[in-house]
Design a protein around this motif. Structure first.
Motif, PDB file in Angstrom:
ATOM      1  N   ASN A 177       0.811  -1.221   0.000  1.00  0.00           N
ATOM      2  CA  ASN A 177       0.000   0.000   0.000  1.00  0.00           C
ATOM      3  C   ASN A 177       0.842   1.269   0.000  1.00  0.00           C
ATOM      4  O   ASN A 177       0.298   2.367  -0.086  1.00  0.00           O
ATOM      5  CB  ASN A 177      -0.854   0.061   1.281  1.00  0.00           C
ATOM      6  CG  ASN A 177      -1.805  -1.099   1.387  1.00  0.00           C
ATOM      7  OD1 ASN A 177      -2.495  -1.428   0.432  1.00  0.00           O
ATOM      8  ND2 ASN A 177      -1.819  -1.752   2.541  1.00  0.00           N
ATOM      9  N   GLY A 178       2.153   1.126   0.156  1.00  0.00           N
ATOM     10  CA  GLY A 178       3.001   2.277   0.469  1.00  0.00           C
ATOM     11  C   GLY A 178       3.173   3.283  -0.654  1.00  0.00           C
ATOM     12  O   GLY A 178       2.915   3.006  -1.823  1.00  0.00           O
ATOM     13  N   LEU A 179       3.642   4.466  -0.253  1.00  0.00           N
ATOM     14  CA  LEU A 179       4.016   5.505  -1.215  1.00  0.00           C
ATOM     15  C   LEU A 179       5.538   5.598  -1.223  1.00  0.00           C
ATOM     16  O   LEU A 179       6.172   5.519  -0.171  1.00  0.00           O
ATOM     17  CB  LEU A 179       3.452   6.862  -0.789  1.00  0.00           C
ATOM     18  CG  LEU A 179       1.945   7.045  -0.890  1.00  0.00           C
ATOM     19  CD1 LEU A 179       1.581   8.461  -0.461  1.00  0.00           C
ATOM     20  CD2 LEU A 179       1.471   6.795  -2.310  1.00  0.00           C
ATOM     21  N   ARG A 180       6.091   5.786  -2.439  1.00  0.00           N
ATOM     22  CA  ARG A 180       7.541   5.829  -2.546  1.00  0.00           C
ATOM     23  C   ARG A 180       8.017   7.200  -3.021  1.00  0.00           C
ATOM     24  O   ARG A 180       7.227   7.990  -3.567  1.00  0.00           O
ATOM     25  CB  ARG A 180       8.021   4.732  -3.499  1.00  0.00           C
ATOM     26  CG  ARG A 180       7.642   3.352  -2.999  1.00  0.00           C
ATOM     27  CD  ARG A 180       8.185   2.247  -3.879  1.00  0.00           C
ATOM     28  NE  ARG A 180       7.551   2.191  -5.179  1.00  0.00           N
ATOM     29  CZ  ARG A 180       7.949   1.376  -6.168  1.00  0.00           C
ATOM     30  NH1 ARG A 180       8.951   0.554  -5.980  1.00  0.00           N
ATOM     31  NH2 ARG A 180       7.320   1.379  -7.321  1.00  0.00           N
ATOM     32  N   VAL A 181       9.309   7.444  -2.812  1.00  0.00           N
ATOM     33  CA  VAL A 181       9.891   8.736  -3.189  1.00  0.00           C
ATOM     34  C   VAL A 181       9.553   9.084  -4.634  1.00  0.00           C
ATOM     35  O   VAL A 181       9.130  10.209  -4.943  1.00  0.00           O
ATOM     36  CB  VAL A 181      11.430   8.688  -2.980  1.00  0.00           C
ATOM     37  CG1 VAL A 181      12.135   9.824  -3.688  1.00  0.00           C
ATOM     38  CG2 VAL A 181      11.754   8.694  -1.487  1.00  0.00           C
ATOM     39  N   GLY A 182       9.692   8.123  -5.545  1.00  0.00           N
ATOM     40  CA  GLY A 182       9.444   8.372  -6.974  1.00  0.00           C
ATOM     41  C   GLY A 182       7.999   8.751  -7.255  1.00  0.00           C
ATOM     42  O   GLY A 182       7.717   9.455  -8.241  1.00  0.00           O
ATOM     43  N   ASP A 183       7.076   8.303  -6.401  1.00  0.00           N
ATOM     44  CA  ASP A 183       5.655   8.634  -6.598  1.00  0.00           C
ATOM     45  C   ASP A 183       5.397  10.137  -6.518  1.00  0.00           C
ATOM     46  O   ASP A 183       4.407  10.629  -7.070  1.00  0.00           O
ATOM     47  CB  ASP A 183       4.785   7.946  -5.533  1.00  0.00           C
ATOM     48  CG  ASP A 183       4.732   6.439  -5.725  1.00  0.00           C
ATOM     49  OD1 ASP A 183       4.765   5.987  -6.889  1.00  0.00           O
ATOM     50  OD2 ASP A 183       4.669   5.707  -4.714  1.00  0.00           O
ATOM     51  N   THR A 184       6.274  10.854  -5.808  1.00  0.00           N
ATOM     52  CA  THR A 184       6.033  12.296  -5.615  1.00  0.00           C
ATOM     53  C   THR A 184       6.114  13.051  -6.941  1.00  0.00           C
ATOM     54  O   THR A 184       5.646  14.177  -7.041  1.00  0.00           O
ATOM     55  CB  THR A 184       7.055  12.916  -4.636  1.00  0.00           C
ATOM     56  OG1 THR A 184       8.373  12.742  -5.177  1.00  0.00           O
ATOM     57  CG2 THR A 184       6.991  12.270  -3.264  1.00  0.00           C
ATOM     58  N   MET A 185       6.710  12.448  -7.959  1.00  0.00           N
ATOM     59  CA  MET A 185       6.861  13.093  -9.274  1.00  0.00           C
ATOM     60  C   MET A 185       5.705  12.747 -10.210  1.00  0.00           C
ATOM     61  O   MET A 185       5.639  13.253 -11.323  1.00  0.00           O
ATOM     62  CB  MET A 185       8.174  12.639  -9.940  1.00  0.00           C
ATOM     63  CG  MET A 185       9.408  13.094  -9.188  1.00  0.00           C
ATOM     64  SD  MET A 185       9.455  14.886  -9.072  1.00  0.00           S
ATOM     65  CE  MET A 185      11.151  15.181  -8.651  1.00  0.00           C
TER      66      MET A 185
END
Ligand code: GDP
Ligand code: IMO
Ligand code: MG
Length: 424
Positions: A144-152
């Motif tokens: 379910n997590g959000l990753r650093v790359g998702d912020t872009m």
């Protein structure tokens, strides 16, 4: 082989930050592979003390690269504070700090969930640092997590809202009261600050470095006895703190691992709940805490103190494949007439040499051997030939018990208070 690993063999706070900083000149790249802002890694030089939580401890060497690997969990709020502090000191992190796109993000609601879970556990709480570590790794393994790359990505906000709404349901289950607005404001400010850093696919980056013959030091956080698989479960952290964690937390093959530096204090400490067979809840424990300044670098909590535990050390050495030992804080033991070392545990009348499976519920009495102490102040010691005989005997005794050489002796928090006993 191109990647050496440096990690703690006890319950964390062994002095990893100091030693990474000392060893950095020998490497091209320093890479953190797990944990997050539950870590507090202290370095001291030129009379200034620095505590790092997310950023690797090689950051003060301007000609080296520092990588935050995919296995690390990042709280953008903490990261921003660390970055701002370093920039204010003139450390040009924009050139030397790289961040894995695959590292997971700690959301404000992860921190709230950590607090809610600990509150619900009451007396049996883990004693977590309340940084949101457990809930973030749970979302990682729960997919379910959000990753650093998702912020872009354009759907980042939507993904964030979806996950926080799930968390809101859980927080309601815990009947946990909170105010998210202010927390979210600083979190999104942290995200903007983080986006100024260079994001990389750290597995490709590091494997290219290896091919080019660059030397990499993998920096562990926490300690082996807090490992999610091999620590005193459930009183552990939520990541693999051991050598194997460097492979999964950086995307490197086990065949690339060279030396494994195992750091341990000349005695033991633990912060938070959980079994600690050699804990001293008496004046001697208090003296160790006072002389060793044993208060958490992240939370300020007093650390529990006790004698060195050899069965636990041997276990950590085995799990990690330690090639070199580094003994820290020997200076703190100066002045103790006798130094005790635990060589086994008495359980139901029999002596065993390992922690049992039910380590949390089994009454265990440490079996000690007494060794003579030394009176000399070690903090000004620079010559290995001037090491007091009793300390030399203490080191030889440990080496004989665990069959690994002690290559470094640390006698104070400063970079310079470090003696090389053998080749590293
Ligand atoms: P880490 O988490 O493993 O990096 O360790 P911490 O920074 O949390 O805790 C280690 C503490 O011991 C810090 O305050 C260091 O400055 C200090 N320290 C490190 N090595 C020595 C040493 O040899 N002697 C003394 N007295 N302090 C040390
Ligand atoms: P460094 O890298 C010492 C402990 C906490 C708690 C347990 C779980 O500085 O050595 P968590 O917040 O991870 O869910 O807490 O682990 N702990 C540490 N103890 N040093 C650390 O990091 C620690 N990181 C977590 O006190 O008992
Ligand atoms: Mg620490």
């Amino acid at each position: 082989m191109a990647v050496d690993v440096l990690l703690g063999l006890q319950w964390g706070d062994e002095g990893k930050g100091k030693i990474v900083d000392v060893l950095t000149p020998q490497y091209d790249v320093i890479a953190r592979f797990q944990g997050g802002p539950n870590a507090g890694h202290t370095l001291e030089f030129n009379g200034i003390k620095h505590v790092l939580h997310t950023i690797p401890s090689g950051i003060f060497h301007s000609d080296k690269l520092n990588i935050i690997g995919n296995g690390v969990v990042i709280d953008p709020v903490v990261l921003k504070k660390e970055i701002d502090k370093l920039l204010a000191m003139g450390v040009d992190i924009n050139k030397t700090l790289l961040l894995s796109r695959k590292a997971h993000l700690i959301l404000p609601t992860h921190r709230l969930l950590d607090a809610a879970s600990e509150k619900a556990k009451g007396k049996s709480k883990i004693g977590s640092t309340l940084k949101g570590i457990g809930p973030t790794y749970m979302d990682k393994t729960g997919r379910n997590g959000l990753r650093v790359g998702d912020t872009m990505l354009p759907d980042f906000q939507a993904k964030y809202r979806f996950l926080t709404s799930k968390h809101a349901e859980l927080l309601a289950f815990y009947e946990f009261e909170y105010d998210l607005k202010a927390l979210e404001e600083e979190w999104f400010a942290g995200i903007e600050s983080m986006k100024k850093l260079t994001f990389i696919d750290s597995e490709h980056y590091l494997n290219k470095c290896i091919q080019e013959g660059k030397k990499i030091l993998a920096e562990g956080a926490q300690g082996s006895l807090l490992d999610i698989d091999f620590g005193s479960y459930p009183f552990v952290t939520s990541s693999n703190t051991i050598t194997a964690g460097a492979c999964t937390g950086l995307g490197i093959s086990p065949r690339t691992i060279g030396k494994v530096y195992g750091i341990f204090k000349a005695y033991s400490t633990r912060v938070g709940s959980g079994p600690f067979p050699t804990e001293l809840e008496d004046a001697t424990g208090e003296e160790l805490r006072k002389k060793g300044n044993e208060f958490g670098s992240t939370t300020g909590r007093p650390r529990r103190c006790g004698w060195l535990d050899l069965p636990a050390l041997r276990y950590s050495i085995m799990i990690n494949g330690v090639t070199n030992l580094l003994m820290m804080k020997a200076d703190v033991l100066s002045g103790f007439e006798t130094i005790r070392v635990c060589t086994g545990y008495k359980v139901n009348g029999a002596v065993i040499d390992h922690m049992p499976f039910e380590v949390c519920d089994t009454p265990m009495e440490p079996v000690y051997i007494d060794l003579p102490g030394w009176a000399e102040d070690l903090t000004g010691l620079h010559d290995v030939h001037a090491i007091p005989e009793a300390l030399q005997a203490y080191i030889r005794f440990i080496e004989a018990q665990v069959n690994v050489p002690v290559s470094v002796l640390s006698v104070g928090p400063d970079r310079k208070q470090t003696l090389m006993l053998g080749a590293l």
